[in-house]
Design an enzyme around this catalytic site. Structure first.
Site, PDB file in Angstrom:
ATOM      1  N   GLN A   1       0.813  -1.215   0.000  1.00 51.76           N
ATOM      2  CA  GLN A   1       0.000   0.000   0.000  1.00 51.76           C
ATOM      3  C   GLN A   1       0.853   1.275   0.000  1.00 51.76           C
ATOM      4  O   GLN A   1       0.297   2.373   0.026  1.00 51.76           O
ATOM      5  CB  GLN A   1      -0.929   0.009   1.216  1.00 51.76           C
TER       6      GLN A   1
ATOM      7  N   SER B   1       3.682  -4.087  -4.922  1.00 56.62           N
ATOM      8  CA  SER B   1       2.713  -4.575  -5.898  1.00 56.62           C
ATOM      9  C   SER B   1       2.349  -3.478  -6.889  1.00 56.62           C
ATOM     10  O   SER B   1       2.138  -2.333  -6.497  1.00 56.62           O
ATOM     11  CB  SER B   1       1.449  -5.053  -5.174  1.00 56.62           C
ATOM     12  N   ALA B   2       2.241  -3.841  -8.176  1.00 53.73           N
ATOM     13  CA  ALA B   2       1.978  -2.850  -9.223  1.00 53.73           C
ATOM     14  C   ALA B   2       0.542  -2.363  -9.229  1.00 53.73           C
ATOM     15  O   ALA B   2       0.283  -1.173  -9.409  1.00 53.73           O
ATOM     16  CB  ALA B   2       2.335  -3.436 -10.589  1.00 53.73           C
ATOM     17  N   HIS B   3      -0.424  -3.276  -9.063  1.00 52.52           N
ATOM     18  CA  HIS B   3      -1.813  -2.876  -9.275  1.00 52.52           C
ATOM     19  C   HIS B   3      -2.362  -1.986  -8.169  1.00 52.52           C
ATOM     20  O   HIS B   3      -3.454  -1.427  -8.300  1.00 52.52           O
ATOM     21  CB  HIS B   3      -2.714  -4.097  -9.491  1.00 52.52           C
TER      22      HIS B   3
ATOM     23  N   THR C   1       8.888 -18.080 -16.430  1.00 54.63           N
ATOM     24  CA  THR C   1       9.229 -17.007 -17.357  1.00 54.63           C
ATOM     25  C   THR C   1       8.805 -15.652 -16.796  1.00 54.63           C
ATOM     26  O   THR C   1       7.707 -15.500 -16.273  1.00 54.63           O
ATOM     27  CB  THR C   1       8.536 -17.240 -18.717  1.00 54.63           C
TER      28      THR C   1
ATOM     29  N   CYS D   1      -7.355  -7.163  -0.271  1.00 54.85           N
ATOM     30  CA  CYS D   1      -7.448  -8.257  -1.236  1.00 54.85           C
ATOM     31  C   CYS D   1      -8.592  -9.202  -0.903  1.00 54.85           C
ATOM     32  O   CYS D   1      -8.683 -10.298  -1.452  1.00 54.85           O
ATOM     33  CB  CYS D   1      -6.129  -9.015  -1.302  1.00 54.85           C
TER      34      CYS D   1
END
Length: 352
Positions: A160, A179-181, A214, A295
């Site tokens: 956050q 975290s990106a989102h 990957t 989440c």
């Protein structure tokens, strides 16, 4: 969403146009970054450039393992940190609590703060920078000093945390999960910032041997692009103060009011209004809000975070969380405040 007001940015925030464009560029670089041919080398170069940009945005000068998000980053550190013990605060995210069997549980006070908690020796101690339900922030520099004095390592869940918001995290934590989102980037990409790889057991063939699979090049490019757009922290603080005033004026209570809090996250209790019913009514009226962890926003189960802060079962079922993003406006907060005041009137109170 033009006819709705979105106040659940702590769960996920809309992707920035810059992040979308960068992710699309990454999709055109279809080669595997681990392949030795020219296409693979070009993909690798783009990936490493994105990694460096992510590190620079956070002010991190050590190593980074790119992951699928903060949950995987937390799991990687909690299962592979090379110390035998584990300790977590009683208000950690569900992603941490699921991995905490046998861990020492560190209590918090009624304001959600660790206070004078005693940290165990030779352990990994996990602490949120800001709680995803209440926004309550912990003093990371002080905690890190006491954790290290006990001979332990510190993992900070900073999912956050806006990039650059707290240099103390980067100066003192041994591991940081991001975290990106949560920051306007694409879903499915995050990172574990690692101060010293010697404290983390290898677990896979990619990411310098610390993660299998990957790499997500489009996600990494989108993440780096999102972090290049500074977040308006002062704007967030102004919005939260405006909402604080409106909630209190309507007879509500601020959760963690006596603690430092995230500039864009607030949790509030309105006595007599069940949060489950409030969420349904607000959603029908065009407001996207939540209860529970970031989440688990769709979950209406009683919050272990609020219970750890000493709230009664009745009180913790009357708490709703709001969180702002770059696009939230003062007009939207005023519109929501008016709707909340109307719902809070005695004749409109709803229970389940």
């Amino acid at each position: 969403m033009a006819d709705r007001i979105y106040l659940d940015h702590a769960a996920t925030t809309p992707m920035l146009p810059e992040a979308m464009a960068a992710a699309a560029q990454g999709m055109r670089r279809w080669a595997n970054p681990s392949s030795p041919h020219a296409e693979g080398r070009a993909a690798r170069a783009a990936l490493e450039e994105a990694r460096a940009r992510i590190a620079a945005a956070y002010g991190w000068e050590r190593d980074i393992v790119l992951t699928s998000g903060a949950s995987e980053s937390l799991a990687l550190a909690m299962t592979r940190a090379m110390v035998p013990g584990r300790a977590v605060t009683a208000v950690e995210h569900d992603a941490v609590m699921r991995l905490s069997e046998g861990a020492a549980l560190l209590p918090v006070d009624a304001d959600g703060m660790l206070g004078e908690a005693v940290f165990p020796p030779n352990a990994l101690v996990t602490v949120q920078w800001a709680n995803s339900e209440t926004g309550v922030r912990q003093p990371i520099a002080d905690i890190a000093g006491r954790v290290h004095a006990a001979g332990s390592l510190l993992l900070v869940d900073a999912a956050q945390m806006p990039a650059g918001a707290d240099p103390q995290v980067m100066a003192h934590a041994d591991f940081v999960a991001v975290s990106a989102h949560k920051r306007g980037g694409p879903p499915g990409i995050g990172a574990l910032l690692v101060r010293d790889f010697a404290t983390l057991s290898p677990t896979g063939g990619q990411e310098r041997g610390y993660r299998p699979g990957t790499e997500n090049l489009p996600g990494a490019l989108g993440y780096a692009a999102a972090l290049a757009e500074p977040e308006p922290l002062t704007h967030y603080e102004r919005l939260r103060a405006q909402l604080d005033d409106a909630i209190v004026a309507a007879g509500g209570e601020i959760v963690g009011a006596n603690s430092p809090r995230h500039p864009a996250i607030g949790a509030y209790r309105m006595p007599g209004i069940a949060s489950a019913a409030a969420l349904i009514q607000l959603d029908s009226a065009g407001f996207a809000v939540s209860a529970g962890s970031a989440c688990a926003s769709g979950s209406l189960k009683p919050s272990h975070v609020l219970r750890a802060m000493g709230m009664s079962d009745e009180a913790l079922r009357e708490v709703v969380r709001f969180s702002f993003g770059r696009t939230t406006t003062e007009t939207e907060i005023a519109t929501f405040a008016a709707a909340w005041r109307s719902m809070a009137r005695p004749r409109s109170r709803i229970t389940i």
